[in-house]
Structure formats: C-alpha cells, structure tokens
Write an enzyme that holds these catalytic residues in place. Structure first.
Site, short mmCIF file in Angstrom:
data_model
loop_
_atom_site.label_atom_id
_atom_site.label_comp_id
_atom_site.label_asym_id
_atom_site.label_seq_id
_atom_site.Cartn_x
_atom_site.Cartn_y
_atom_site.Cartn_z
N ARG A 122 0.81 -1.24 0.00
CA ARG A 122 0.00 0.00 0.00
C ARG A 122 0.84 1.28 0.00
O ARG A 122 0.38 2.34 0.39
CB ARG A 122 -0.97 0.04 1.18
N LYS A 144 3.33 11.63 -11.23
CA LYS A 144 2.52 10.71 -12.03
C LYS A 144 3.32 9.42 -12.19
O LYS A 144 4.44 9.45 -12.72
CB LYS A 144 2.23 11.30 -13.41
N GLU A 186 10.04 18.70 -24.52
CA GLU A 186 9.31 19.05 -23.28
C GLU A 186 9.79 20.40 -22.73
O GLU A 186 9.00 21.17 -22.20
CB GLU A 186 9.46 17.94 -22.22
N LYS A 228 7.03 23.40 -14.35
CA LYS A 228 6.21 22.22 -14.03
C LYS A 228 5.81 22.21 -12.56
O LYS A 228 4.66 21.94 -12.23
CB LYS A 228 6.94 20.92 -14.43
N GLU A 238 -4.62 16.82 -11.55
CA GLU A 238 -5.14 17.20 -12.87
C GLU A 238 -6.66 17.35 -12.89
O GLU A 238 -7.34 16.80 -13.75
CB GLU A 238 -4.68 16.21 -13.95
N ARG A 242 -3.50 21.40 -14.44
CA ARG A 242 -2.38 20.53 -14.83
C ARG A 242 -2.52 20.05 -16.27
O ARG A 242 -1.53 19.70 -16.92
CB ARG A 242 -2.26 19.35 -13.86
N ASN A 246 -0.36 19.01 -21.08
CA ASN A 246 -0.61 18.14 -22.23
C ASN A 246 -0.54 18.89 -23.56
O ASN A 246 -0.89 18.33 -24.60
CB ASN A 246 -1.99 17.46 -22.10
N HIS A 249 0.19 17.12 -26.84
CA HIS A 249 0.14 15.67 -26.62
C HIS A 249 -1.00 14.98 -27.37
O HIS A 249 -0.96 13.76 -27.56
CB HIS A 249 0.06 15.35 -25.12
N HIS A 253 0.38 11.81 -28.97
CA HIS A 253 -0.03 10.45 -28.63
C HIS A 253 -0.59 9.73 -29.86
O HIS A 253 -0.34 8.54 -30.06
CB HIS A 253 -1.10 10.46 -27.53
N HIS A 266 8.82 9.62 -27.74
CA HIS A 266 7.71 10.40 -27.18
C HIS A 266 7.89 11.90 -27.48
O HIS A 266 6.98 12.57 -27.95
CB HIS A 266 7.64 10.15 -25.67
P1 NAD Z 1 13.36 5.93 -21.46
O1 NAD Z 1 13.20 5.87 -20.01
O2 NAD Z 1 12.86 4.80 -22.26
O3 NAD Z 1 14.90 6.16 -21.81
C1 NAD Z 1 15.26 6.25 -23.15
C2 NAD Z 1 16.44 5.34 -23.48
O4 NAD Z 1 17.63 5.91 -22.97
C3 NAD Z 1 16.35 3.96 -22.86
O5 NAD Z 1 16.85 3.04 -23.80
C4 NAD Z 1 17.26 4.05 -21.65
O6 NAD Z 1 17.80 2.81 -21.27
C5 NAD Z 1 18.33 4.98 -22.15
N1 NAD Z 1 19.00 5.78 -21.15
C6 NAD Z 1 18.47 6.34 -20.05
N2 NAD Z 1 19.37 7.10 -19.44
C7 NAD Z 1 20.51 7.00 -20.14
C8 NAD Z 1 21.80 7.56 -20.01
N3 NAD Z 1 22.08 8.44 -19.05
N4 NAD Z 1 22.75 7.23 -20.90
C9 NAD Z 1 22.45 6.39 -21.92
N5 NAD Z 1 21.25 5.84 -22.12
C10 NAD Z 1 20.28 6.14 -21.23
O7 NAD Z 1 12.68 7.26 -22.07
P2 NAD Z 1 12.27 8.67 -21.44
O8 NAD Z 1 12.07 9.56 -22.60
O9 NAD Z 1 13.18 9.08 -20.36
O10 NAD Z 1 10.87 8.35 -20.77
C11 NAD Z 1 9.73 8.06 -21.53
C12 NAD Z 1 8.66 7.58 -20.59
O11 NAD Z 1 8.35 8.63 -19.69
C13 NAD Z 1 7.36 7.17 -21.24
O12 NAD Z 1 6.95 5.94 -20.71
C14 NAD Z 1 6.38 8.26 -20.85
O13 NAD Z 1 5.06 7.78 -20.74
C15 NAD Z 1 6.93 8.68 -19.52
N6 NAD Z 1 6.60 10.04 -19.11
C16 NAD Z 1 6.10 10.20 -17.86
C17 NAD Z 1 5.78 11.46 -17.40
C18 NAD Z 1 5.28 11.65 -16.01
O14 NAD Z 1 4.88 12.77 -15.65
N7 NAD Z 1 5.31 10.63 -15.18
C19 NAD Z 1 6.00 12.58 -18.23
C20 NAD Z 1 6.54 12.38 -19.51
C21 NAD Z 1 6.83 11.09 -19.93
N1 GLY Z 2 3.67 15.11 -18.18
C1 GLY Z 2 2.39 15.68 -17.87
C2 GLY Z 2 2.12 15.76 -16.41
O1 GLY Z 2 2.97 15.46 -15.60
O2 GLY Z 2 1.03 16.12 -16.04
#
Ligand code: NAD
Ligand code: GLY
Length: 363
Positions: A122, A144, A186, A228, A238, A242, A246, A249, A253, A266
């Site tokens: 939990r 998130k 972003e 942010k 949201e 918030r 998007n 997006h 998406h 992304h």
């Molecule tokens: P990712 O986490 O897939 O990383 C991209 C690639 O880079 C991967 O292959 C990873 O292994 C590699 N990598 C990471 N750090 C590295 C480093 N320092 N050196 C070399 N390689 C490295 O991609 P991302 O763009 O960081 O994240 C995308 C994800 O984030 C999606 O799932 C998306 O939905 C999510 N997201 C979440 C939020 C949120 O608010 N929670 C906001 C935006 C995106």
């Molecule tokens: N990435 C959008 C949010 O955090 O709300």
C-alpha cells in the site's frame, strides 16, 4: 556537488528537486530519511551497465543494506505483466514498509518504479534519480506514476510523490541523440507555457548549446522544473490546470500509437503535436502569426521535428481513441499567447482535419 535546488510544495506534499554534478550526496540524503530498513535500486541493465559502479560507490556509505533490481529497458516493458515479478523480488528479499525504492533511469524506469513504490504494501517511499533529459525536466517531477496495459499506455497508475528528486547531470553525457530531442521537446513546451524570459533566452540557443554540463542545459532544466512544479503545486491530480502540460500531446499520442511506438520517440511526437496545437491556436485562440513563426524558428534551431508525415485522417482516427473525445469534437490545449494557455478547448473534428492537412509535409 549540488548545483541547484527547488522545492515543490502542494497539498500534502513538499519535496526538493536537486540538480547535482554526479551521485555525490545521494547517500547522505537517503541516510537523512527516517527509519529506512533497506534501499532497492530499480534500474535497467542498460543504465546499470554504464552507471552501476558509480552509484554503488556512493551507496556504500548508506547506513542500511542496498540491492539492485533490474528492469528490462523500453516502453514495452513498462507493462503491468512485469509488475508481479518485481513484487516477488521484493517479497523474497523481505522488503518491508520501511524499504525505499530508488527509481534510477529515464521516464520508463521512473514511472514503473514509482508505480511499484505506490502499490507495494500500500505504498513505500521512493526517490527519483533521473538519467534522461525528459526525466529531468518532466517525468521525475509531479508524481505521475503508471504502467501500460495491452489496450493502452499509462492506463494503470497513481499520483504518488517521491521523497526527493536527485538529478545527476553527468549521466546525460551518454544519452543517445534521439533522447535529447525528447527532453528538448518538453523544455520547448514548458517555455511556450511560460513565455517571458525563459522563452526569450532559449530562443537565442541552438541544439549544440545543449550538452551534459552546459550552462544552457542547466538553465533550461531549472526553468522547466520551475514551470512544471508551479503547475503541479496548484493542481496535483489534474482536476484542471495541470492539463496544460498536455500541450502538444493530443497529436503526439496519436502519431506515437499510429506508428506503433516505433518511428517516433515520445518527445519527437510531442514536437510534431506542438505545431498542430499552435496552428489550432492561431486559427481559434488569437495566437499571433509572429508568435507562431517564433515558435517554429525555435523548434528548428533545436532540430525538433515539425512536419506531419502521417495521413491526417489516420491521425484523427487515433486521436478519437484518446480519452479526450467528446461527441464530434476533441479536447485540446491551446495558447492565446506564450504564457497564456487554455485547456479543455473543444474543437470540431473537421477543423482538426483541416489543420492536420495543412501541417502535412509542411514546415
Ligand atoms: P526511457 O526511459 O525509455 O529512456 C530512453 C532510453 O535511454 C532507454 O533506452 C534508456 O535505457 C536509455 N538511457 C536512459 N538514461 C541513459 C543515459 N544516461 N545514458 C544512456 N542511455 C540512457 O525514455 P524517457 O524519454 O526518459 O521516458 C519516456 C517515458 O516517460 C514514457 O513511458 C512516458 O510515458 C513517460 N513520461 C512520464 C511522465 C510523467 O509525468 N510521469 C511525463 C513524460 C513522460
Ligand atoms: N507530463 C504531464 C504531467 O505530468 O502532467
């Protein structure tokens, strides 16, 4: 060495977001958390391959034991099917409610590890140690956390805030080129939402100004985090404001899912989506043509994609699968001006189609 710190304060949460040169100081921050039994570093083998020895050296000064749990890299592994295995690893190693999870990686690891922390027994504490630019400026901030299910991305999740965010910026030195686009998209979104000196300053930069220890990069991360956090502080879950995060997006998406998450990262998809949102803003929200040209110029300086390559009717079809659908219209975030976003704007599908047709193969 700590480079900078910002606090995010919302209803029922308050934590620091710190930029550091490297891992030095991480163990001290963990040691300062009350009553920790054990620390679990959730990361991918890809990231561990480069950075495990460095983070291990730092964690050796922890007062409690620590161990690594390796996740398979890539969006397809941020999946509900992978969750059970990690719960089992925690249970088999006697993780109790005082255990702390380190989400060590990009947004995929951050969202997944955060989801594990939010749900195991939990909810146990977790910290974000982001290693991609996108994770530094976006996903590690704001709480998130989510995993994907077969029918959709981020369909199961929670709002669950970390104890702190600790960004070791030297890790960005190994980030692949494509991943820089993700973070830069972003950052651009945050600058558009904010307007003012943040936008003016990054409008004077070009892509080559952004590298692991560059002043421009640090400034852009700090400003993005400011934008942010300011929004999340006011509306964590949201219920309204918030949603402005998007911006870009809806198209983003749609083209990600249309191309089965293979063609665009992304951030690249969001960049294309920002252009759609700005074209709609110019058409419907009084966003000026000179602002539009300024935005496109900046995106080109940052080498972000702006052209829509997919067929407009297929893009619209994928938008309609999205949860923002409402009758014959879809919800968008638009800009009246830089720094003046409007969320929840209903736009008729025929208007969207018209704009997508104009964006196709252009810019
Ligand atoms: P990712 O986490 O897939 O990383 C991209 C690639 O880079 C991967 O292959 C990873 O292994 C590699 N990598 C990471 N750090 C590295 C480093 N320092 N050196 C070399 N390689 C490295 O991609 P991302 O763009 O960081 O994240 C995308 C994800 O984030 C999606 O799932 C998306 O939905 C999510 N997201 C979440 C939020 C949120 O608010 N929670 C906001 C935006 C995106
Ligand atoms: N990435 C959008 C949010 O955090 O709300």
């Amino acid at each position: 060495m700590k480079l900078s710190e910002r606090e995010i304060i919302g209803q029922g949460f308050r934590y620091p977001i710190e930029l550091h040169e490297d891992f030095q100081g991480l163990a001290e921050k963990l040691n300062a958390l009350p009553k920790v039994s054990k620390v679990y570093v959730l990361t991918s083998r890809e990231i561990a391959g480069i950075y495990e020895k460095y983070i291990t050296k730092e964690l050796k000064t922890l007062k409690v034991p620590f161990s690594f749990i390796y996740l398979k890299p890539g969006e397809k592994n941020k999946h509900i099917d992978r969750v059970k295995k990690v719960y089992n690893q925690l249970i088999e190693t006697d993780a109790d409610r005082k255990a702390v999870v380190i989400a060590f990686g990009g947004g995929v690891v951050g969202d997944f590890a955060g989801f594990i922390a939010a749900t195991y027994q939990r909810g146990i504490r977790f910290v974000q140690v982001p290693t991609t630019l996108l994770a530094c400026v976006d996903s590690s901030v704001g709480g998130k956390v989510a995993v994907n299910v077969d029918s959709g991305k981020n369909m199961v999740g929670a709002f669950y805030q970390p104890e702190f965010v600790f960004a070791p910026l030297f890790t960005l030195s190994t980030l692949p080129e494509k991943e820089w686009s993700c973070g830069l998209a972003e950052i651009t979104k945050h600058a558009f939402l904010d307007g003012g000196s943040f936008l003016d300053k990054i409008s004077k930069s070009k892509r080559s100004d952004f590298y692991a220890d560059s002043p421009t990069l640090r400034y852009a991360i700090e400003e993005s985090v400011r934008v942010k956090s300011g929004i999340v502080s006011q509306d964590e879950k949201e219920s309204g404001l918030r949603a402005v995060l998007n911006l870009g997006h809806t198209t983003g998406h749609a083209i990600e899912s249309l191309t089965q998450y293979k063609k665009y990262s992304h951030g690249e998809a969001v960049a294309v989506g920002l252009v759609t949102a700005l074209m709609l803003s110019r058409e419907l929200a009084g966003f000026s043509d000179s602002n539009f040209q300024k935005a496109i110029t900046l995106m080109k300086q940052l080498e972000l994609p702006t052209v829509l390559e997919e067929k407009p009717d297929l893009v619209l079809g994928h938008m309609e699968h999205d949860k923002k659908k409402e009758g014959s219209s879809l919800k968008f975030v638009l800009l009246e001006d830089f720094g003046k976003p409007k969320f929840g704007v209903s736009i008729e599908r025929k208007t969207i189609l018209e704009i997508l047709k104009r964006q196709r193969g252009k810019f």
